[in-house]
Design a protein around this motif. Structure first.
Motif, short mmCIF file in Angstrom:
data_model
loop_
_atom_site.label_atom_id
_atom_site.label_comp_id
_atom_site.label_asym_id
_atom_site.label_seq_id
_atom_site.Cartn_x
_atom_site.Cartn_y
_atom_site.Cartn_z
N UNK A 154 13.45 17.83 -5.41
CA UNK A 154 13.54 16.47 -4.94
C UNK A 154 13.77 15.45 -6.04
N UNK A 155 13.97 15.90 -7.28
CA UNK A 155 14.24 14.98 -8.37
C UNK A 155 15.71 14.58 -8.34
N UNK A 156 16.06 13.61 -9.18
CA UNK A 156 17.44 13.14 -9.24
C UNK A 156 18.37 14.26 -9.71
N UNK A 185 21.98 4.40 -12.79
CA UNK A 185 22.03 5.06 -11.49
C UNK A 185 20.98 6.16 -11.41
N UNK A 186 20.41 6.32 -10.22
CA UNK A 186 19.59 7.48 -9.90
C UNK A 186 20.17 8.08 -8.62
N UNK A 187 20.64 9.30 -8.70
CA UNK A 187 21.28 9.94 -7.56
C UNK A 187 20.38 11.07 -7.05
N UNK A 188 19.90 10.90 -5.83
CA UNK A 188 19.02 11.90 -5.22
C UNK A 188 19.83 13.08 -4.69
N UNK A 208 21.32 17.28 -13.30
CA UNK A 208 20.42 18.39 -12.97
C UNK A 208 19.33 18.54 -14.03
N UNK A 209 18.89 17.41 -14.57
CA UNK A 209 17.82 17.40 -15.56
C UNK A 209 18.27 17.74 -16.97
N UNK A 255 28.63 14.64 -5.34
CA UNK A 255 28.80 13.33 -5.97
C UNK A 255 30.28 13.00 -5.81
N UNK A 256 30.59 12.07 -4.89
CA UNK A 256 31.96 11.83 -4.49
C UNK A 256 32.42 10.45 -4.94
N UNK A 257 33.49 10.42 -5.70
CA UNK A 257 34.09 9.16 -6.14
C UNK A 257 35.28 8.86 -5.24
#
Length: 332
Positions: A29-31, A53-56, A91-92, A212-214
């Protein structure tokens, strides 16, 4: 063509033999992406400006016009270019010191992927999985992206939509935990875009992989993304859950289709409670109504229109991601 070698994955959950669980930070559940103060210049031009940014885990959309900095941010996160300032983790893992490990655990779909044109689809995917050292079979990849019936065909014979499906299959070949996609629906017609969005929704629910979609296609991302961020001139100007952003920035906004948009705009020029935001179509005007609920706003606008002999054809709440984006840009 750029292929990222990928590492292994954790074992599948008991009772779910076909799909593997996301590993590491995604499952906890981390970013999946964490960005702190990223800045990047090219020949004196600022491409990224203090991006945070923080992406969950889930499906995230990075939205902005061409030249806003979307692709630059993706390249920084993938270790293809170095930022001038700031830090980021995927992914950390730190993008500066652990870029190889990152690329072993992610997949990528570039905006304009190229493939060997005379190679068969199945043979190409077999080659890619072998390069990754992946246990995923060619047939499994073909099934996942809906190409199982055309695996025998040469790549050069594919339609634009099939070509995108092949790119998605390649991005999944290494059993990634996170897939970066740059404009995945570009150069597709309406049906083709809808098919790709539907495919990505199904892939997320079936595999648990984060995306992660741009993109600059807001109507498509609204259907797909849990969270979005708006980027303009290298700066993130809004971010958060998709629904919350829509609600926040479309409160009091209405789209009106009428017989004479120019006269309607003129009719509200001096009204302190109704602001003309702009035209939103050949016969459509977007209005911002203050301190009135939907029914009262509709009555007020219909009354004013009737006074000026303007026929109102439709009156609807403006509550799409595209409407929210226009408001954010207008007030930026």
């Amino acid at each position: 063509m750029w292929i990222i070698l990928s590492g292994g994955r954790e074992p599948v959950a008991e009772g779910c033999p076909d799909f593997e669980l996301p590993r590491g930070s995604s499952r906890m559940g981390e970013s999946v992406v964490s960005v702190r103060g990223l800045t990047k210049h090219f020949n004196g031009v600022q491409a990224l400006a203090d991006v945070h940014l923080e992406v969950a885990p889930g499906v995230f959309g990075l939205i902005g016009p061409n030249g806003a900095g979307k692709t630059t941010l993706l390249r920084v996160l993938l270790g293809l270019i170095r930022p001038d300032k700031g830090q980021a983790k995927v992914l950390g893992l730190d993008i500066s010191s652990q870029s190889l490990q990152i690329r072993q655990r992610v997949g990528v779909l570039h905006e304009k992927p190229t493939y060997p044109p005379f190679m068969r689809i199945d043979n190409y995917l077999k080659m890619v999985t072998e390069l990754y050292g992946s246990a995923k079979t060619t047939q499994k990849l073909l099934d996942l992206v809906g190409l199982s019936d055309v695996g025998w065909r040469q790549i050069r014979t594919l339609s634009a939509g099939m070509n995108q499906r092949l790119g998605i299959a390649q991005s999944l070949a290494g059993d990634p935990e996170l897939v970066f996609m740059d404009e995945p629906t570009s150069n597709l017609d309406v049906i083709g875009r809808d098919e790709i969005i539907k495919l990505l929704v199904e892939l997320y629910h079936e595999t648990g992989i984060s995306f992660f979609i741009s993109s600059h296609n807001l109507s498509q991302l609204e259907k797909l993304c849990h969270n979005v961020a708006f980027i303009d001139a290298g700066r993130v100007i809004e971010k958060g859950p998709t629904g919350q952003i829509i609600d926040k920035h479309t409160s009091g906004l209405y789209n009106v289709v009428c017989s004479d948009p120019k006269s309607l705009i003129y009719a509200f020029e001096s009204d302190p409670d109704i602001l003309v935001v702009g035209t939103s179509g050949i016969d459509a005007v977007t209005l911002c109504v203050k301190n009135l609920d939907f029914t009262s706003a509709r009555e007020q606008i219909y009354h004013t229109a009737a006074q000026h002999d303007i026929e109102l054809r439709t009156f609807t709440k403006a509550n799409t991601l595209e409407d929210a984006y226009r408001e954010v840009i207008r007030n930026a």
